[in-house]
Scaffold this motif. Sequence first.
Motif, short mmCIF file in Angstrom:
data_model
loop_
_atom_site.label_atom_id
_atom_site.label_comp_id
_atom_site.label_asym_id
_atom_site.label_seq_id
_atom_site.Cartn_x
_atom_site.Cartn_y
_atom_site.Cartn_z
N ALA A 11 -40.28 -13.11 -16.75
CA ALA A 11 -41.68 -13.12 -17.20
C ALA A 11 -42.58 -12.89 -15.99
O ALA A 11 -42.28 -13.34 -14.88
N ILE A 13 -45.70 -13.90 -14.12
CA ILE A 13 -46.50 -15.11 -14.03
C ILE A 13 -47.78 -14.82 -13.26
O ILE A 13 -47.74 -14.29 -12.14
N VAL A 80 -48.45 -16.60 -18.57
CA VAL A 80 -47.88 -15.34 -19.02
C VAL A 80 -48.92 -14.68 -19.92
O VAL A 80 -49.21 -15.15 -21.02
N ALA A 117 -43.40 -10.77 -21.06
CA ALA A 117 -42.12 -11.42 -20.78
C ALA A 117 -41.06 -10.78 -21.67
O ALA A 117 -41.38 -10.04 -22.61
#
Length: 335
Positions: A11, A13, A80, A117
């Motif tokens: 993912a 971030i 996310v 993600a």
Amino acid sequence: MSLLLPSLMQAWICTGYGGADVLQLQYRPLPVVGAGDILVQVCASTVSSGDVRIRSSRFPSGMGLIGRLIFGLRRPRQQVLGVDVAGVVKQVGTKVTDFRPGDHVVAMTGFRQGAHAEYCVVSASHCTVLKPATLSFTEAVALPFGGLTAMHFLKKAALKAGEHLLVIGASGAVGVALVQLARLQGIRVTTLTSQRNQALMRELGADEALAYDSAESLPTQSEFDVIIDAVAARSFRECLPLLKAKGRYVAVAGGLPDLMARQKDGKICISGPSDERSEDLTHLLQLAVQGQIHAVTERIYPSDRLPDAHRHSDTGRKRGAVVVIWPAATEASCL
């Protein structure tokens, strides 16, 4: 019911507010699926103007403090980002009856975000629909953010066939949808973009395509029934002389002054958040299936280059949607 799932996912971030460098690719646990949720393996997502606004903390005029209170004071509370998703259902909550593992879906995640993600959770009842088989994942994911925003504000402006609409900043995801949807309603459309986008505007059906970086200029008299500013380039006050009696100015990315603007000489300012409804998304996708509207995608990035997609969006010069393709898109289940 669920399929065999990994314990971790990749993912992007958002570690703080700032440029694209604040984005870091990390491994995180898969999100928890609630009773009314579905877990989607992401095949395609987008980097929208909303994602860029949150990451950079460039909120509309007068909304800086409010934006930080909503999204996080020192860094985004939801780290996310990403609101558009197209992919494959991998798990459904105990109360979900309309979807099952293996379904191909298109969705908007709303305030929970999370589409940047490998997996994301979406509400089965909030703007989540089956993807038409004739649309690819990249085509389908390019439509929701701009298309649903355009549908919402066209309804709010109460445009009628034969009225004259000016779209300012018509080359972005919202703008290209506004042009196409307005033409389907029999509305006369004038666009204002850079010169390089004039040909695209005509291809999408604009009756007149003006350029702000050429010798052409906007009319100086009251000519438009509605002006929709898709990029916060002008203000209600600046556009008042261009509006006919009872004209409507729509601020898509409106700030506090737009929300508080009062009616003047019978002309009004319309702003506020847009709706995200499953029935509208279904209608939008069907228009694309029928060939009445088209997804406009200038660039497609692999997921490991998502920060580059942000950098391109940061320029303010993107055409249509900026799409991000995830590893699952190459798997048989996503083809």
